[in-house]
Design a protein around this motif. Structure first.
Motif, mmCIF file in Angstrom:
data_model
loop_
_atom_site.group_PDB
_atom_site.id
_atom_site.type_symbol
_atom_site.label_atom_id
_atom_site.label_comp_id
_atom_site.label_asym_id
_atom_site.label_seq_id
_atom_site.Cartn_x
_atom_site.Cartn_y
_atom_site.Cartn_z
ATOM 1 N N ILE A 1 0.876 -1.170 0.000
ATOM 2 C CA ILE A 1 0.000 0.000 0.000
ATOM 3 C C ILE A 1 0.911 1.216 0.000
ATOM 4 C CG2 ILE A 1 -1.772 1.298 1.218
ATOM 5 C CD1 ILE A 1 -2.709 -1.301 2.473
ATOM 6 N N ASP A 2 0.829 2.013 -1.078
ATOM 7 C CA ASP A 2 1.772 3.132 -1.238
ATOM 8 C C ASP A 2 3.212 2.682 -1.009
ATOM 9 O OD1 ASP A 2 0.150 5.112 -2.153
ATOM 10 O OD2 ASP A 2 -0.023 6.185 -0.254
ATOM 11 N N ARG A 3 3.516 1.535 -1.569
ATOM 12 C CA ARG A 3 4.871 0.943 -1.528
ATOM 13 C C ARG A 3 5.323 0.561 -0.120
ATOM 14 N NH1 ARG A 3 8.563 2.399 -6.644
ATOM 15 N NH2 ARG A 3 6.850 2.354 -8.155
ATOM 16 N N ARG A 4 4.378 0.334 0.735
ATOM 17 C CA ARG A 4 4.677 -0.152 2.088
ATOM 18 C C ARG A 4 4.083 -1.545 2.250
ATOM 19 N NH1 ARG A 4 6.508 3.654 5.721
ATOM 20 N NH2 ARG A 4 6.674 5.751 4.856
ATOM 21 N N LYS A 5 4.879 -2.434 2.760
ATOM 22 C CA LYS A 5 4.479 -3.842 2.879
ATOM 23 C C LYS A 5 3.338 -3.985 3.880
ATOM 24 C CE LYS A 5 6.596 -8.339 4.070
ATOM 25 N NZ LYS A 5 6.549 -9.118 2.840
ATOM 26 N N GLY B 1 -0.275 -13.676 6.111
ATOM 27 C CA GLY B 1 -0.522 -12.745 7.203
ATOM 28 C C GLY B 1 -0.797 -11.363 6.640
ATOM 29 N N ILE B 2 -1.788 -10.692 7.173
ATOM 30 C CA ILE B 2 -2.121 -9.331 6.715
ATOM 31 C C ILE B 2 -2.178 -8.411 7.926
ATOM 32 C CG2 ILE B 2 -3.817 -7.872 5.534
ATOM 33 C CD1 ILE B 2 -4.731 -10.292 3.961
ATOM 34 N N ASN B 3 -1.469 -7.286 7.826
ATOM 35 C CA ASN B 3 -1.450 -6.300 8.903
ATOM 36 C C ASN B 3 -2.775 -5.543 8.925
ATOM 37 O OD1 ASN B 3 1.239 -7.033 9.184
ATOM 38 N ND2 ASN B 3 2.027 -5.213 8.154
ATOM 39 N N ILE B 4 -3.557 -5.767 9.974
ATOM 40 C CA ILE B 4 -4.812 -5.025 10.146
ATOM 41 C C ILE B 4 -4.617 -3.911 11.165
ATOM 42 C CG2 ILE B 4 -7.237 -5.153 10.816
ATOM 43 C CD1 ILE B 4 -7.237 -8.067 9.925
ATOM 44 N N LEU B 5 -4.199 -4.270 12.367
ATOM 45 C CA LEU B 5 -3.960 -3.277 13.418
ATOM 46 C C LEU B 5 -2.473 -3.032 13.656
ATOM 47 C CD1 LEU B 5 -6.617 -4.281 16.118
ATOM 48 C CD2 LEU B 5 -6.739 -2.431 14.431
ATOM 49 N N ALA B 6 -1.732 -4.105 13.843
ATOM 50 C CA ALA B 6 -0.305 -3.987 14.155
ATOM 51 C C ALA B 6 0.519 -4.074 12.880
ATOM 52 C CB ALA B 6 0.112 -5.098 15.116
ATOM 53 N N LEU C 1 -3.707 -1.865 7.585
ATOM 54 C CA LEU C 1 -5.002 -1.366 7.111
ATOM 55 C C LEU C 1 -5.511 -0.249 8.006
ATOM 56 C CD1 LEU C 1 -6.781 -4.693 6.062
ATOM 57 C CD2 LEU C 1 -5.647 -3.001 4.604
ATOM 58 N N ALA C 2 -5.245 -0.360 9.316
ATOM 59 C CA ALA C 2 -5.678 0.706 10.230
ATOM 60 C C ALA C 2 -5.023 2.035 9.870
ATOM 61 C CB ALA C 2 -5.351 0.323 11.669
ATOM 62 N N ASP C 3 -3.766 1.988 9.431
ATOM 63 C CA ASP C 3 -3.084 3.206 8.993
ATOM 64 C C ASP C 3 -3.794 3.867 7.826
ATOM 65 O OD1 ASP C 3 -1.068 2.914 10.876
ATOM 66 O OD2 ASP C 3 0.297 1.882 9.504
ATOM 67 N N GLN C 4 -4.531 3.060 7.065
ATOM 68 C CA GLN C 4 -5.239 3.573 5.882
ATOM 69 C C GLN C 4 -6.690 3.930 6.183
ATOM 70 O OE1 GLN C 4 -3.202 3.985 3.308
ATOM 71 N NE2 GLN C 4 -1.613 2.967 4.536
ATOM 72 N N GLY C 5 -7.054 3.903 7.456
ATOM 73 C CA GLY C 5 -8.412 4.250 7.846
ATOM 74 C C GLY C 5 -9.405 3.109 7.718
ATOM 75 N N VAL C 6 -8.896 1.887 7.587
ATOM 76 C CA VAL C 6 -9.769 0.713 7.438
ATOM 77 C C VAL C 6 -10.012 0.095 8.811
ATOM 78 C CG1 VAL C 6 -10.006 -1.584 6.438
ATOM 79 C CG2 VAL C 6 -8.922 0.259 5.116
ATOM 80 N N SER C 7 -11.282 -0.116 9.133
ATOM 81 C CA SER C 7 -11.661 -0.794 10.375
ATOM 82 C C SER C 7 -12.355 -2.101 10.004
ATOM 83 C CB SER C 7 -12.595 0.089 11.207
ATOM 84 O OG SER C 7 -13.008 -0.591 12.367
ATOM 85 N N ILE C 8 -11.687 -3.228 10.291
ATOM 86 C CA ILE C 8 -12.231 -4.519 9.926
ATOM 87 C C ILE C 8 -11.640 -5.565 10.860
ATOM 88 C CG2 ILE C 8 -10.422 -5.079 8.224
ATOM 89 C CD1 ILE C 8 -12.691 -6.291 6.484
ATOM 90 N N SER C 9 -12.413 -6.579 11.161
ATOM 91 C CA SER C 9 -11.929 -7.649 12.041
ATOM 92 C C SER C 9 -11.175 -8.687 11.212
ATOM 93 C CB SER C 9 -13.095 -8.321 12.760
ATOM 94 O OG SER C 9 -13.854 -9.096 11.847
ATOM 95 N N PRO C 10 -10.289 -9.463 11.853
ATOM 96 C CA PRO C 10 -9.633 -10.551 11.127
ATOM 97 C C PRO C 10 -10.631 -11.530 10.507
ATOM 98 C CG PRO C 10 -8.475 -10.129 13.183
ATOM 99 C CD PRO C 10 -9.720 -9.304 13.219
ATOM 100 N N ASP C 11 -11.718 -11.822 11.207
ATOM 101 C CA ASP C 11 -12.716 -12.751 10.674
ATOM 102 C C ASP C 11 -13.356 -12.216 9.392
ATOM 103 O OD1 ASP C 11 -12.233 -14.520 12.708
ATOM 104 O OD2 ASP C 11 -14.008 -13.984 13.881
ATOM 105 N N GLU C 12 -13.668 -10.928 9.395
ATOM 106 C CA GLU C 12 -14.286 -10.326 8.206
ATOM 107 C C GLU C 12 -13.317 -10.320 7.030
ATOM 108 O OE1 GLU C 12 -17.362 -6.971 9.785
ATOM 109 O OE2 GLU C 12 -15.262 -6.666 10.329
ATOM 110 N N LEU C 13 -12.061 -10.007 7.313
ATOM 111 C CA LEU C 13 -11.073 -9.976 6.238
ATOM 112 C C LEU C 13 -10.829 -11.388 5.703
ATOM 113 C CD1 LEU C 13 -9.291 -7.923 4.730
ATOM 114 C CD2 LEU C 13 -7.425 -8.571 6.270
#
Length: 254
Positions: A118-122, A145-150, A162-174
């Motif tokens: 995302i914007d060249r960030r892993k 593995g996908i970074n959602i919060l940490a 994803l949180a850095d991008q303003g996305v709020s989603i649970s691991p289960d939903e993703l």
């Protein structure tokens, strides 16, 4: 599913899912289940990993709030075709991340072969591991593995979540989105027969084509211009020694 015979459409109904709280790593758990006789098409997810790992044995920080998942496949495709599978896996992860990003948000693309940026960030880690089982079957595990919060601090790469991008989603939903997208990507890949379509889709979302890159190999580093990938998914590097085809390596821009 054997690598020999008539292809069939893979659907989400083919897969099973085991959700765990804490494991050493979802890849390790999936391989253990294969050794115990599991037939594959099994997703393993966990809330936390105590021994997560990335490529080349690197540690992968695994705090709660992120997605940790592994897909076990057994005798899934001819071994000689598996080299292109990471491209299909990356497309499934890319589509999953794109589907939750804000409209008009940051650019999401893929760094060869399968890092989603995302914007060249892993923002994700993908690790494929294969093992020949005692009974002769070939077990393949796709760890995602996908970074959602940490977002782990990786010295080699800039990182984001994803949180850095303003996305709020649970691991289960993703994971529910990844579950569907992976079935689609594996169907298109079709045991390697669909590599042409996978390569075409990958090129559309590739990061850095036409730019100078450095590729770190186990024994040396090579710099040149990233000219894309060939029809088998190998990286094409225009260097002082000519155009090189590279099967595996760590890519750095600039």
């Amino acid at each position: 599913m054997s690598g020999v015979g008539k292809a069939r459409r893979i659907s989400i109904d083919d897969f099973r899912h085991v959700a765990l709280d804490e494991v050493s790593s979802t890849n390790t758990e999936a391989l253990a289940r294969a050794r115990a006789g599991d037939s594959g098409f099994l997703w393993v997810t966990a809330e936390r990993q105590t021994g997560g790992r990335g490529r080349r044995g690197r540690q992968w920080v695994s705090e709660r709030g992120n997605l940790y998942s592994s897909l076990l496949l057994v005798d899934f495709a001819p071994p000689e075709e598996l080299g292109s599978l990471p491209l299909a896996v990356a497309l499934a992860v890319h589509q999953t991340i794109i589907s939750v990003m804000p409209l008009g948000g940051a650019t999401v693309d893929i760094k060869w072969p399968n890092d989603v940026l995302i914007d060249r960030r892993k923002t994700s880690g993908i690790l494929l591991e294969a093992e020949r089982l005692p009974d002769g079957r070939m077990a393949l595990v796709i760890g995602i593995g996908i970074n959602i919060l940490a977002r782990p601090d990786l010295a080699q790469y800039p990182v984001t979540s994803l949180a850095d991008q303003g996305v709020s989603i649970s691991p289960d939903e993703l994971f529910a989105r990844l579950f569907v997208n992976m079935a689609d990507a594996l169907s298109v890949w079709d045991e390697g027969r669909g590599i042409g379509e996978i390569v075409a889709r990958w090129r559309q979302v590739a990061c850095g084509i036409g730019e100078k890159i450095t590729v770190n190999l186990p024994d040396r580093s090579i710099s040149g211009i990233f000219s894309g990938i060939d029809d088998k998914g190998l990286l094409l590097l225009d260097s002082a020694a000519g155009t090189l085809s590279i099967a595996a390596g760590d890519v750095f821009f600039g």
